[in-house]
Scaffold this active site. Sequence first.
Site, short mmCIF file in Angstrom:
data_model
loop_
_atom_site.label_atom_id
_atom_site.label_comp_id
_atom_site.label_asym_id
_atom_site.label_seq_id
_atom_site.Cartn_x
_atom_site.Cartn_y
_atom_site.Cartn_z
N LYS A 80 -0.77 3.75 -4.42
CA LYS A 80 0.43 5.10 -4.33
C LYS A 80 0.16 5.84 -5.26
O LYS A 80 -0.10 6.71 -5.55
CB LYS A 80 1.36 4.05 -4.33
CG LYS A 80 2.04 5.38 -3.67
CD LYS A 80 3.09 6.25 -5.31
CE LYS A 80 3.90 7.78 -5.16
NZ LYS A 80 5.05 7.23 -6.64
N ASP A 131 4.30 5.99 -0.05
CA ASP A 131 5.65 5.97 -0.57
C ASP A 131 6.78 4.66 0.13
O ASP A 131 6.78 4.77 1.65
CB ASP A 131 5.75 6.98 -1.45
CG ASP A 131 6.27 7.86 -0.77
OD1 ASP A 131 6.37 7.66 0.21
OD2 ASP A 131 6.46 8.93 -1.28
#
Length: 213
Positions: free
Chosen positions: A124, A143
């Site tokens: 991420k 996320d």
Amino acid sequence: MSLQPASVRAPLIFKRLKRAYPDAHCELDYASPYQLLAATILSAQCTDKRVNLVTPALFERYPNAESLAMADPREVEELIKPTGFFRNKTKSLLGMAGGLLDRFGSSVPDRMEDLVTLPGVGRKTANVILGTAFDKPAGVVVDTHVGRVSRRLGLTRLSDPVKVESVLMKLFPQKHWTLLSHLLIFHGRRVCVARRPRCAECVLNDLCPSSEV
DNA sequence: ATCCCGAGGG
DNA sequence: CCCTCTGGAT
């Protein structure tokens, strides 16, 4: 009234979100790839607003990887404490800076496989750096917001962020991946919030199987 | 699967 | 009080 499949709704969803959030962008304050990398590590389980509260002092005291790598951990802990997970995040920051120093000539690498070797940097975070700091092709940043909004929209039922990313990359063209991440994050923060989503104000409610309108 | 952590909102 | 916030490492 049944909904169209995700593949049909996806382009409409993108268009509507783009119109609703024409200013969607990364809300972390930063002035270099090094600063964005540090800020993104701090952003784990923490609002970007809070990160922006502590980073000015952090970047003034440690303006580059060299200074951060040699920092006193206790001092870093004090500076970043309001962002939570401060002991883990301090280890990540110092380790990340040391990694840049030792292996990447003190600069932030621009490849996924290099980025994820740095402590505290997962897929991420690496996608944020690639797409936002380097404006390079990156995957979709998945996320907590992107995952939640994608599931509510019925784009996927999966919870594993890596699998969600894979689904989103099939539903949306590559040129939209980075902007899509920011749009879903804006929407997740402003309307499709975790606790009580504001379906009445949502520009996607006619496209959403979870809509309570 | 679990741990790390503080702060604000409802 | 409980939930959530741009996750990652063990």
